[in-house]
Enzyme design. Structure first.
Site, PDB file in Angstrom:
ATOM      1  CG  HIS A 229      -1.048   4.100   4.625  1.00 27.57           C
ATOM      2  ND1 HIS A 229      -1.234   2.785   5.529  1.00 27.57           N
ATOM      3  CD2 HIS A 229      -0.628   2.736   3.794  1.00 27.57           C
ATOM      4  CE1 HIS A 229      -1.407   1.817   5.237  1.00 27.57           C
ATOM      5  NE2 HIS A 229      -1.042   1.640   4.134  1.00 27.57           N
TER       6      HIS A 229
ATOM      7  CB  SER B 272      -1.145   0.024   1.154  1.00 28.86           C
ATOM      8  OG  SER B 272      -0.493  -0.006   2.613  1.00 28.86           O
TER       9      SER B 272
ATOM     10  CD  GLU C 188     -15.990   7.768  13.621  1.00 30.84           C
ATOM     11  OE1 GLU C 188     -14.465   7.360  14.422  1.00 30.84           O
ATOM     12  OE2 GLU C 188     -16.298   7.454  14.124  1.00 30.84           O
TER      13      GLU C 188
END
Length: 228
Positions: free
Chosen positions: A197, A11, A190
Site C-alpha cells: 500500500h 486497495s 506501533e
C-alpha cells in the site's frame, strides 16, 4: 455529456478513510492528469478481488451509472492471489481470466471502453537487487494475455511500477509505501512496514504512471482528456 472514467479495483487504487491516512490509493490522484471535460469515479474497494467485486454486486452498481462513451479501468490481482480465502481467490489461468472478460463485456455492451491494467507491483526485490518479477504472481501476465485475446487496451502498470522501483533502488523506493516508525503517526502508533500500500508520494507516482500509459496507448479515445 461529459464522459466518466470508472476505476474498478482493489486497495492499491481505492480512496482511503481518514483512519487509514497517510495510506493513499493511486485512484485518488488520477484527477490531476485529466482535464475538466472528464469525470473520475473511483469505485475501487479495499480487499477486493475480481471474484468478490463481482459477487458483492459492485460491477452491477457501476453498470447502473455507466453510460455510452464512458471508460472502465480494471485492475485486480493482489487479492485474487489469496488462495487461503475461497471468497476471493481465483486461478490466474482460468477464473481470473474469465472474470476480467466479464468486466470487459460489461463496458462494451453499454457502449463504453474498457482498459485493462496489470497489477501494480508490490515492493519486493530479489537477492541481486532487481524487482521481483513474481511480486504479484501470474496475474500480470494473465492480464496481458486477456488484453491480447479481447483486443482491449493494456496499461502495463506492473512493468512501469517495477521500472520505477528499479530506478529508485530498494532503500529509496520505501518512500513510496507505508513505512512508518512507531509513534510517528497517530493512525499507526506501533508503526507499519507495508510493501503493498502506498504513501501519498507513492500514490501520486503510480497515478502518473497510469496517466502516462494512457497517453502512450495507441488509438485510445481518452487522449483528448489527458494532461500528462
Amino acid at each position: 455529456m461529459i464522459p466518466t472514467i470508472y476505476i474498478a479495483g482493489d486497495s492499491t487504487a481505492a480512496r482511503k478513510a481518514a483512519f487509514e491516512t497517510p495510506m493513499t490509493g493511486w485512484g485518488e490522484f488520477l484527477h490531476e492528469h485529466v482535464g475538466p471535460d472528464v469525470r473520475i469515479e473511483n469505485r475501487a474497494v479495499n480487499g477486493r478481488s475480481t471474484r468478490s467485486f463481482l459477487a458483492e454486486g459492485r460491477l452491477a452498481e457501476i453498470e447502473q451509472d455507466f453510460q455510452a462513451g464512458d471508460f472502465l479501468l480494471i485492475q485486480f490481482g493482489h487479492n485474487d492471489q489469496k488462495i487461503e480465502d475461497p471468497a476471493r481467490y481465483t486461478d490466474p489461468h482460468t477464473d481470473y481470466r474469465q472474470n476480467l472478460k466479464v468486466f470487459i463485456d460489461s463496458a462494451r455492451s453499454r457502449g463504453g471502453f474498457p482498459l485493462l491494467l496489470t497489477s501494480v507491483s508490490r515492493r519486493r526485490f530479489t537477492a541481486d537487487g532487481e524487482p521481483d518479477p513474481e511480486a504479484v504472481g501470474a496475474y500480470p501476465q494473465a492480464t496481458r494475455e486477456v488484453a491480447a485475446e479481447t483486443g482491449t487496451p493494456l496499461l502495463d502498470i506492473f512493468a512501469s511500477s517495477q521500472e520505477l522501483y528499479r530506478s529508485l533502488g530498494a532503500e529509496a523506493s520505501m518512500q513510496l509505501f507505508m513505512h512508518l516508525p512507531p509513534g510517528s503517526h497517530p493512525n499507526y502508533p506501533e508503526g507499519i512496514a507495508d510493501d503493498t500500500h502506498f504513501s501519498k508520494i507513492g500514490a501520486q507516482r503510480i497515478a502518473q504512471l497510469v496517466a502516462q500509459a494512457m497517453e502512450q496507448s495507441a488509438g485510445l479515445l481518452l487522449h483528448p482528456y489527458l494532461r500528462v
